[in-house]
Design a protein around this motif. Sequence first.
Motif, short mmCIF file in Angstrom:
data_model
loop_
_atom_site.label_atom_id
_atom_site.label_comp_id
_atom_site.label_asym_id
_atom_site.label_seq_id
_atom_site.Cartn_x
_atom_site.Cartn_y
_atom_site.Cartn_z
N LEU A 1 0.82 -1.20 0.00
CA LEU A 1 0.00 0.00 0.00
C LEU A 1 0.85 1.26 0.00
CD1 LEU A 1 -3.06 -0.69 2.31
CD2 LEU A 1 -2.94 -0.68 -0.17
N THR A 2 1.98 1.22 0.69
CA THR A 2 2.90 2.35 0.69
C THR A 2 3.42 2.60 -0.72
OG1 THR A 2 3.53 1.92 2.97
CG2 THR A 2 5.01 3.30 1.65
N ALA A 3 3.77 1.53 -1.43
CA ALA A 3 4.27 1.67 -2.80
C ALA A 3 3.19 2.22 -3.71
CB ALA A 3 4.75 0.31 -3.31
N LEU A 4 1.95 1.74 -3.54
CA LEU A 4 0.86 2.21 -4.38
C LEU A 4 0.60 3.69 -4.18
CD1 LEU A 4 -1.70 -0.72 -4.07
CD2 LEU A 4 -0.42 -0.06 -6.12
N ASP A 5 0.83 4.20 -2.98
CA ASP A 5 0.56 5.60 -2.69
C ASP A 5 1.77 6.48 -2.96
OD1 ASP A 5 -1.07 7.68 -1.99
OD2 ASP A 5 -0.64 7.54 0.14
N SER A 6 2.83 5.93 -3.54
CA SER A 6 3.99 6.73 -3.88
C SER A 6 4.23 6.77 -5.38
CB SER A 6 5.25 6.20 -3.18
OG SER A 6 5.54 4.89 -3.63
N GLU A 7 3.45 6.01 -6.15
CA GLU A 7 3.62 5.96 -7.60
C GLU A 7 2.28 5.99 -8.31
OE1 GLU A 7 5.95 2.57 -8.64
OE2 GLU A 7 7.79 3.39 -7.79
N MET A 8 2.32 6.45 -9.56
CA MET A 8 1.15 6.43 -10.42
C MET A 8 1.44 5.50 -11.58
SD MET A 8 -0.98 9.61 -12.11
CE MET A 8 0.16 9.99 -13.44
N GLU B 1 4.17 20.51 -5.36
CA GLU B 1 5.61 20.51 -5.08
C GLU B 1 5.89 20.67 -3.59
OE1 GLU B 1 9.78 22.52 -6.58
OE2 GLU B 1 7.90 23.43 -7.22
N ALA B 2 5.19 21.58 -2.93
CA ALA B 2 5.41 21.79 -1.50
C ALA B 2 5.11 20.52 -0.72
CB ALA B 2 4.53 22.94 -1.00
N ALA B 3 4.06 19.82 -1.10
CA ALA B 3 3.71 18.59 -0.40
C ALA B 3 4.74 17.49 -0.65
CB ALA B 3 2.32 18.12 -0.83
N VAL B 4 5.15 17.34 -1.90
CA VAL B 4 6.15 16.32 -2.23
C VAL B 4 7.46 16.61 -1.52
CG1 VAL B 4 7.56 15.36 -4.11
CG2 VAL B 4 5.11 15.70 -4.45
N ARG B 5 7.89 17.85 -1.55
CA ARG B 5 9.15 18.23 -0.90
C ARG B 5 9.07 18.02 0.61
NH1 ARG B 5 11.17 17.71 -5.29
NH2 ARG B 5 11.54 19.40 -6.77
N GLY B 6 7.86 18.10 1.14
CA GLY B 6 7.67 17.88 2.57
C GLY B 6 7.53 16.42 2.95
N ALA C 1 2.77 11.74 0.86
CA ALA C 1 2.46 10.69 -0.10
C ALA C 1 1.84 11.30 -1.35
CB ALA C 1 1.49 9.68 0.52
N LEU C 2 1.81 10.53 -2.43
CA LEU C 2 1.25 11.01 -3.68
C LEU C 2 -0.19 11.45 -3.51
CD1 LEU C 2 1.26 11.44 -6.74
CD2 LEU C 2 0.83 8.98 -7.02
N SER C 3 -1.00 10.67 -2.80
CA SER C 3 -2.41 11.01 -2.63
C SER C 3 -2.57 12.33 -1.88
CB SER C 3 -3.15 9.90 -1.91
OG SER C 3 -2.59 9.67 -0.62
N PHE D 1 -7.46 18.59 -11.83
CA PHE D 1 -6.65 18.28 -10.65
C PHE D 1 -7.46 17.54 -9.58
CE2 PHE D 1 -3.60 21.20 -12.49
CZ PHE D 1 -2.40 20.60 -12.16
N ARG D 2 -8.75 17.82 -9.48
CA ARG D 2 -9.56 17.06 -8.54
C ARG D 2 -9.68 15.61 -9.00
NH1 ARG D 2 -9.82 17.25 -3.64
NH2 ARG D 2 -10.18 19.51 -3.74
N ALA D 3 -9.79 15.40 -10.30
CA ALA D 3 -9.84 14.04 -10.82
C ALA D 3 -8.55 13.29 -10.55
CB ALA D 3 -10.14 14.05 -12.33
N LEU D 4 -7.42 13.98 -10.62
CA LEU D 4 -6.13 13.37 -10.28
C LEU D 4 -6.14 12.93 -8.83
CD1 LEU D 4 -3.16 12.61 -10.81
CD2 LEU D 4 -2.57 15.00 -10.29
N ALA D 5 -6.57 13.80 -7.94
CA ALA D 5 -6.60 13.47 -6.51
C ALA D 5 -7.48 12.25 -6.25
CB ALA D 5 -7.09 14.66 -5.70
N GLU D 6 -8.60 12.18 -6.92
CA GLU D 6 -9.51 11.06 -6.72
C GLU D 6 -8.92 9.77 -7.31
OE1 GLU D 6 -13.09 12.49 -8.48
OE2 GLU D 6 -13.59 13.77 -6.76
N ALA D 7 -8.20 9.87 -8.40
CA ALA D 7 -7.63 8.68 -9.04
C ALA D 7 -6.53 8.05 -8.18
CB ALA D 7 -7.09 9.02 -10.43
N VAL D 8 -5.74 8.87 -7.50
CA VAL D 8 -4.61 8.33 -6.73
C VAL D 8 -4.95 8.14 -5.27
CG1 VAL D 8 -2.93 9.37 -8.32
CG2 VAL D 8 -3.58 10.62 -6.24
N ALA D 9 -6.19 8.43 -4.88
CA ALA D 9 -6.57 8.25 -3.48
C ALA D 9 -6.46 6.77 -3.09
CB ALA D 9 -8.00 8.73 -3.26
N PRO D 10 -5.92 6.48 -1.91
CA PRO D 10 -5.76 5.08 -1.50
C PRO D 10 -7.10 4.40 -1.21
CG PRO D 10 -5.14 6.58 0.28
CD PRO D 10 -5.39 7.43 -0.92
#
Length: 226
Positions: free
Chosen positions: A13-20, A158-163, A166-168, A217-226
């Motif tokens: 699950l960790t791997a799934l939430d770090s990659e698309m 970017e701010a979230a990734v740098r911090g 997770a992708l989601s 961008f909302r569709a992206l968030a929904e697609a990668v949500a765990p």
Amino acid sequence: MSLSLVGNDVTRLTALDSEMDIETTLAWVRGITAAIYRDADYLTRLDAAIGDADHGVNMQRGFSVVRSTLNGKEFNTVGEILTKTGTALSSSVGGAAGPLYGMAFRAIGKQLTEPSVTAEQLLAALRAGLEAVQKLGAARLGDKTMIDAFGPAVEAFEAAVRGGAALSTSASAAADAAEEGMRATIPMIARKGRASYLGPRSQGHQDPGATSTALIFRALAEAVAP
């Protein structure tokens, strides 16, 4: 839903939430298509106030072509899906939206040459997409365009990734920022596009391009949500 996870399940699950991956990318494009179909009339009403009253119709037609282009096909990389999406939009969406969204998706896709990409790779691709649109449309933040949603979304991602998020989480932050940027266009005076002809009369209206960008961008968030 609660899950009891141990050992390899947690790692997976960790791997799934770090990659698309390819499946998730297809889910993203399907999600955009559904959102555009759902809100086509709303997008057109927004465009009727400050544009040519065709943004929703054009975007719906474009994503109908995208759906036909991708349906039943097999893909080897994430980028292949997105470049084909961009090409379909360029050829089928009228007005300025076709070239702009087409360029954005092609620029993003060209960066993603693997069957699965990390949040860092997606960040670089989104940045490339933003830069391509800015170069083509010569628009900046505050011009009352799609950039007012796209720019804040990339910055938040970017701010979230740098911090270390997770992708989601990063994608959710991007979607929230895009929607905030979308709403921020309401008091702006348009300086680009058809709306710029109205001058101060463009104030008080939400930009349709920023709105469709927020849907993406909302569709992206929904697609990668765990």
